[in-house]
Design a protein around this motif. Structure first.
Motif, PDB file in Angstrom:
ATOM      1  N   PRO B   6     -16.612  18.185  13.312  1.00 40.23           N
ATOM      2  CA  PRO B   6     -17.150  19.135  14.446  1.00 40.23           C
ATOM      3  C   PRO B   6     -18.404  18.081  14.916  1.00 40.23           C
ATOM      4  N   ILE B   7     -18.754  18.024  16.158  1.00 37.74           N
ATOM      5  CA  ILE B   7     -19.747  17.320  16.877  1.00 37.74           C
ATOM      6  C   ILE B   7     -21.107  17.707  16.164  1.00 37.74           C
ATOM      7  N   THR B   8     -21.494  18.937  15.872  1.00 46.23           N
ATOM      8  CA  THR B   8     -22.735  19.120  15.489  1.00 46.23           C
ATOM      9  C   THR B   8     -22.853  18.784  14.152  1.00 46.23           C
ATOM     10  N   ARG B   9     -21.614  18.665  13.432  1.00 45.85           N
ATOM     11  CA  ARG B   9     -21.999  18.347  11.981  1.00 45.85           C
ATOM     12  C   ARG B   9     -22.377  16.764  11.872  1.00 45.85           C
ATOM     13  N   ALA B  10     -21.540  16.083  12.793  1.00 47.08           N
ATOM     14  CA  ALA B  10     -21.484  14.548  12.731  1.00 47.08           C
ATOM     15  C   ALA B  10     -23.009  14.421  13.277  1.00 47.08           C
ATOM     16  N   LEU B  11     -23.365  14.989  14.105  1.00 45.53           N
ATOM     17  CA  LEU B  11     -24.666  14.543  14.820  1.00 45.53           C
ATOM     18  C   LEU B  11     -25.947  14.970  13.592  1.00 45.53           C
ATOM     19  N   ARG B  12     -25.776  16.134  12.892  1.00 43.39           N
ATOM     20  CA  ARG B  12     -26.626  16.457  11.659  1.00 43.39           C
ATOM     21  C   ARG B  12     -26.612  15.009  10.694  1.00 43.39           C
ATOM     22  N   GLU B  13     -25.441  14.629  10.278  1.00 42.24           N
ATOM     23  CA  GLU B  13     -25.198  13.844   9.292  1.00 42.24           C
ATOM     24  C   GLU B  13     -25.705  12.535   9.735  1.00 42.24           C
ATOM     25  N   ALA B  14     -25.461  12.239  11.219  1.00 43.60           N
ATOM     26  CA  ALA B  14     -25.940  10.913  11.590  1.00 43.60           C
ATOM     27  C   ALA B  14     -27.622  10.783  11.806  1.00 43.60           C
ATOM     28  N   GLY B  15     -28.066  12.026  11.904  1.00 44.50           N
ATOM     29  CA  GLY B  15     -29.686  12.178  12.143  1.00 44.50           C
ATOM     30  C   GLY B  15     -30.074  11.906  10.654  1.00 44.50           C
ATOM     31  N   LEU B  16     -29.294  12.820   9.590  1.00 46.31           N
ATOM     32  CA  LEU B  16     -29.954  12.341   8.612  1.00 46.31           C
ATOM     33  C   LEU B  16     -30.047  10.845   8.044  1.00 46.31           C
ATOM     34  N   ALA B  17     -28.920  10.042   8.336  1.00 48.19           N
ATOM     35  CA  ALA B  17     -28.801   8.665   8.111  1.00 48.19           C
ATOM     36  C   ALA B  17     -29.898   8.033   8.837  1.00 48.19           C
ATOM     37  N   GLY B  18     -30.109   8.376  10.012  1.00 50.50           N
ATOM     38  CA  GLY B  18     -31.261   7.828  11.027  1.00 50.50           C
ATOM     39  C   GLY B  18     -32.729   8.123  10.104  1.00 50.50           C
ATOM     40  N   LEU B  19     -32.861   9.092   9.724  1.00 53.56           N
ATOM     41  CA  LEU B  19     -34.099   9.507   9.037  1.00 53.56           C
ATOM     42  C   LEU B  19     -34.153   8.539   7.689  1.00 53.56           C
ATOM     43  N   VAL B  20     -33.129   8.616   6.834  1.00 54.15           N
ATOM     44  CA  VAL B  20     -33.183   7.481   5.700  1.00 54.15           C
ATOM     45  C   VAL B  20     -33.478   6.196   6.266  1.00 54.15           C
ATOM     46  N   ALA B  21     -32.829   5.769   7.244  1.00 55.48           N
ATOM     47  CA  ALA B  21     -33.086   4.327   7.744  1.00 55.48           C
ATOM     48  C   ALA B  21     -34.633   4.086   8.135  1.00 55.48           C
ATOM     49  N   ALA B  22     -34.966   5.155   8.863  1.00 56.13           N
ATOM     50  CA  ALA B  22     -36.664   5.125   9.070  1.00 56.13           C
ATOM     51  C   ALA B  22     -37.299   5.187   7.904  1.00 56.13           C
ATOM     52  N   GLY B  23     -37.113   5.948   6.815  1.00 56.67           N
ATOM     53  CA  GLY B  23     -37.896   5.792   5.493  1.00 56.67           C
ATOM     54  C   GLY B  23     -37.578   4.218   4.950  1.00 56.67           C
ATOM     55  N   LEU B  24     -36.638   3.653   5.111  1.00 57.94           N
ATOM     56  CA  LEU B  24     -36.229   2.526   4.502  1.00 57.94           C
ATOM     57  C   LEU B  24     -36.989   1.401   5.253  1.00 57.94           C
ATOM     58  N   ALA B  25     -37.031   1.720   6.411  1.00 56.18           N
ATOM     59  CA  ALA B  25     -37.718   0.446   7.490  1.00 56.18           C
ATOM     60  C   ALA B  25     -39.334   0.584   7.039  1.00 56.18           C
ATOM     61  N   PHE B  26     -39.777   1.850   6.520  1.00 57.31           N
ATOM     62  CA  PHE B  26     -41.275   2.057   6.663  1.00 57.31           C
ATOM     63  C   PHE B  26     -41.915   0.792   6.488  1.00 57.31           C
ATOM     64  N   PRO B  27     -42.074   0.358   5.130  1.00 55.58           N
ATOM     65  CA  PRO B  27     -43.057  -0.553   5.022  1.00 55.58           C
ATOM     66  C   PRO B  27     -42.590  -2.128   5.354  1.00 55.58           C
ATOM     67  N   ILE B  28     -41.280  -2.186   5.042  1.00 56.08           N
ATOM     68  CA  ILE B  28     -40.845  -3.781   5.124  1.00 56.08           C
ATOM     69  C   ILE B  28     -40.742  -4.210   6.667  1.00 56.08           C
ATOM     70  N   LEU B  29     -40.154  -3.088   7.372  1.00 55.33           N
ATOM     71  CA  LEU B  29     -40.003  -3.491   8.806  1.00 55.33           C
ATOM     72  C   LEU B  29     -41.411  -3.220   9.718  1.00 55.33           C
ATOM     73  N   VAL B  30     -41.898  -2.159   9.398  1.00 55.92           N
ATOM     74  CA  VAL B  30     -43.015  -1.832  10.156  1.00 55.92           C
ATOM     75  C   VAL B  30     -44.177  -2.830  10.149  1.00 55.92           C
ATOM     76  N   LEU B  31     -44.611  -3.060   8.935  1.00 58.48           N
ATOM     77  CA  LEU B  31     -45.843  -4.004   8.536  1.00 58.48           C
ATOM     78  C   LEU B  31     -45.361  -5.462   8.510  1.00 58.48           C
ATOM     79  N   GLY B  32     -45.409  -6.433   9.282  1.00 60.73           N
ATOM     80  CA  GLY B  32     -45.091  -7.526   9.028  1.00 60.73           C
ATOM     81  C   GLY B  32     -46.124  -8.541   8.647  1.00 60.73           C
ATOM     82  N   SER B  48     -42.138  -0.120  16.782  1.00 59.60           N
ATOM     83  CA  SER B  48     -40.879  -0.013  17.552  1.00 59.60           C
ATOM     84  C   SER B  48     -39.724  -0.484  16.815  1.00 59.60           C
ATOM     85  N   TRP B  49     -39.920  -1.372  15.683  1.00 62.78           N
ATOM     86  CA  TRP B  49     -39.037  -1.957  15.052  1.00 62.78           C
ATOM     87  C   TRP B  49     -38.226  -0.705  14.195  1.00 62.78           C
TER      88      TRP B  49
END
Lengths: 305, 443
Positions: B6-32, B48-49
């Motif tokens: 169901p589209i709502t579940r897919a959206l929720r899971e994708a949102g979680l994955a995006g959140l994790v990606a943001a967490g992963l990106a935090f120091p290594i992408l954000v601060l060059g 923005s990265w």
């Protein structure tokens, strides 16, 4: 004599770093029987994370207390690297669980190539020098050919490693998590039948391995004062060698193997030639395995028909 | 097909994955980290990265959840691409025609790059893949230091030709012999080892060879490598504009493409020899012993198969083909140094073998085309510069995408591109079997 003592100090320091990385290899191997080739690059990534946190604390926030900064760097690197390794396991290894043996190996090699190049792209290919920290030294002997010194850095590395190993030993031997982990190592299906959440335990194994690698990465960054995106491979292979030398799957074996590889390398470089220190480490590995095919402390694999 | 989420579940899971990606990106992408004028590291903030990374992961995960089949865990794969002998014959004919077609289409100047960077480059990896396939795919011995034999072959030709003036045609068999004896030499100590112990020893062996080549300057000229290695000759006729050169002898106008064409057909012939030898060996007792060893070592021993000889021949033969390929590499480049023989190369060749489907000749060739050709193609994407601005260099992302492709392909097809195997022994009728029924060996 002075030379020997000095090299002993240097070797134990290097060996501590190898040992910390080797635990990550040996734990993952013990639980899912897979050589996590990306572990060396996770270590490199953690060194970069530690570097960035260090710079952020000193430059953006202006913290000056080195002890506090170092503590935050260590904690921050452990948490963030653990998150990375958790995500890597989720994305690249979990779908391949139960698949044949080489599939996760290739996936891990792919992940290792990805991580090294990812760091190169986002942080640049140049060496990143770090301002020197904990530069004070203790003169252990004086008056001989030269003074044997023990730097604060080295004391810090060895003591942090020692404390962490104690915590880690307690975790594996005395807690419910450790019991679940050892149960999964022995028999995953049986553990699952007895109510152990196998997926969660494996995830936690990757998290612990990454946290230890992050400590090694932070210490490496501080000790050598420079990090580069290609720094993951050589320490990674050495640590893997250490894990195999000690007997892969055996936790004390990983630490002993790490110390041995560190000592062999340092002594070879000091007494023979620094060009061939890698050759020495690998040759000793090959010779050891010829006579003890399952490493120093490894259990020989019993084959049943 | 998996039931669509169901589209709502897919959206929720994708949102979680995006959140994790943001967490992963935090120091290594954000601060060059950048060097400033006084050679100190300073931080550069680029939030923005992080948003881009999180957004990409969100969209990607959402699309995968909505439209992709969920991989069935450990379910046996049946079928897959089955390539009949007719198809492989077409493939060989196409390879023979490839340089000619390119020549007529793009002319002698334009086709040079395509024949060299794609044709020759891919065929080298096809040959290496087929060579390693003997060790890993047939005998089931995991070799992580295969590139060492490639290096032995390359340095054999480089040293013999520069020091003793021996021609390529004499050095080619010598390089094969040399590499084969090194293969047997590695084989001896590892006979008792199994599984990952074997893997680490082969890796260590590869590292030792590369360290010796780097540091023993008197022998191999170290990092600087060996330069001005004699180029290939047409069985004695050099590809030069001189009187007794190839072009003058055959009354042709001198062009650089002649040499490249010859190199292409040479490596094609070498690769096909590897292929045919492997096919024939599979039907011989030694080839059957390799496969039996892969399936069950204990059963092998109980049936009186000499496992020592079986393992040693697998190592030696696999190494021999790497030696041939190595001396071809040296004659093609005219220059060798240890940088060409790193663990990365071994890993690439092993990846080609596994991604192709271990033991499947066709699959290995296909994987070499996809992996090597694909990464070469990324060099051509200069038009992306116009999209993302001139500072965007697509070749930077070459290896990054290569690594990612390895992970994705493994998850998509854990048994390789070609997941069926041709049986070497059969009753009454030859049928393809699924790769899941084939063991991978313990060694």
């Amino acid at each position: 004599m002075e030379n020997f003592l000095q090299q002993l100090i240097n070797g134990v320091t290097l060996g501590s770093i190898y040992g910390l990385i080797a635990i990550g290899y040996t734990m993952v191997f013990g639980i899912i029987g897979m050589v996590n080739f990306a572990h060396g690059d996770v270590f490199m990534l953690s060194a970069f994370i530690a570097l960035i946190i260090f710079l952020a604390l000193t430059q953006l926030l202006g913290l000056t207390s080195l002890g506090l900064v170092f503590l935050i760097v260590l904690m921050g690197a452990m948490v963030l690297t653990a998150l990375w390794n958790w995500a890597i396991e989720r994305v690249a290894y979990r779908p391949l669980r139960g698949s044949f043996r080489l599939a996760p190996l290739i996936s891990a090699i792919g992940m290792s190539i990805f991580l090294a190049n990812f760091v190169q792209v986002v942080q640049g290919p140049r060496n990143k020098p770090v301002p020197p920290m904990f530069t004070d030294v203790i003169h252990v002997t004086s008056g001989g050919a030269f003074d044997v010194t023990l730097s604060y850095k080295q004391i810090l590395i060895v003591s942090v490693t020692g404390v962490l190993l104690l915590v880690f030993w307690y975790l594996v031997q005395k807690t419910a998590l450790g019991r679940a982990q050892r149960a999964c190592e022995q028999d995953r299906t049986m553990a699952a039948l007895l109510g152990v959440d196998v997926d969660r335990t494996i995830s936690l194994t990757f998290i612990i391995g990454a946290a230890l690698a992050a400590v090694a990465g932070s210490l490496y960054m501080m000790y050598y004062g420079v990090v580069n995106f290609s720094d993951g491979f050589t320490p990674g292979v050495k640590a893997f060698t250490a894990a195999v030398l000690g007997g892969i799957g055996s936790l004390p074996g990983a630490v002993i193997g790490g110390l041995l590889i560190g000592l062999i390398e340092t002594f070879w470089a000091a007494y023979f030639s620094s060009d061939y220190k890698d050759v020495a480490a690998f040759s000793i590995l090959i010779v050891t395995l010829i006579f003890m095919p399952s490493g120093l402390l490894g259990r020989p694999e019993v084959e049943k028909v | 097909m998996s039931p669509a989420l169901p589209i709502t579940r897919a959206l929720r899971e994708a949102g979680l994955a995006g959140l994790v990606a943001a967490g992963l990106a935090f120091p290594i992408l954000v601060l060059g980290t950048e060097m400033n004028q006084s050679n100190r590291l300073v931080l550069e903030q680029r939030w923005s990265w992080m948003a881009i990374a999180a957004g990409l992961v969100f969209v990607g995960r959402f699309l995968v959840l909505m439209f992709a089949r969920t991989p069935k865990r450990a379910a046996p794969q049946i079928g897959g691409l089955v390539l009949s002998p007719v198809l492989s014959r077409i493939g060989v004919i196409a390879l023979f025609l490839f340089p000619l077609v390119m020549l007529f289409w793009l002319g002698p100047q334009g086709s040079l790059k395509w024949i060299n960077n794609y044709g020759v480059q891919i065929l080298i990896y096809v040959m290496l893949g087929w060579g390693l396939n003997i060790v890993v795919g047939l005998a089931g011995l995991l070799d992580l230091g295969y590139v060492a034999f490639y290096a032995v072959g390359a340095y054999t030709y480089a040293l013999l030709s520069t020091h003793f003036g021996l021609s390529f045609w004499i050095c080619l068999p010598l390089a094969g012999l040399m590499a084969a004896s090194w293969g047997a030499m590695l084989g001896f100590p590892v006979l008792r080892l199994r599984g990952d112990y074997l893997a680490i020893v082969t890796l260590a062996f590869g590292e030792i060879v590369s360290a010796v080549l780097t540091n023993w300057t008197d022998f191999s000229n170290g990092k600087a490598g060996i330069m001005s290695i004699p180029r290939i000759t047409f069985f004695g006729l050099p590809f030069t504009a001189s009187e007794n050169g190839f072009a003058a002898t055959f009354g042709l106008e001198f062009q650089a493409i002649h040499r490249t064409m010859f190199l292409f057909y040479l490596i094609l012939a070498l690769a096909l020899i590897t292929h045919v030898v492997t096919l024939r060996l599979r039907a011989l007792p030694v080839g059957r012993a390799w496969e039996a060893l892969r399936e069950d070592e204990i059963a092998c021993r109980s049936l009186g198969i000499n496992t020592v000889n079986t393992k040693l021949t697998a190592f030696a033969l696999g190494a021999m083909f790497a030696g041939f390929a190595g001396s071809f590499f040296a004659v093609r480049q005219g220059f060798v140094n240890p940088d060409s023989f790193t663990f990365m190369e071994s890993a690439t060749i092993l990846a080609i073998v596994v991604l192709g489907g271990m033991g499947s000749q066709m699959g290995v060739a296909l994987a070499a085309v996809v992996m090597v050709g694909g990464t070469e193609l990324l060099r051509e994407l200069t038009f992306l510069k116009e999209v993302f601005g001139s500072s965007f260099d697509p070749s930077l992302y070459r290896m990054l995408l290569f690594g990612l492709a390895m992970v994705v392909m493994m998850i998509w097809r854990p048994r390789g591109l070609i997941s069926s195997r041709e049986p070497s022994v059969f009753l009454a009728q030859k049928k393809n079997v699924s790769g899941t029924h084939v063991q991978e060996g313990h060694g």
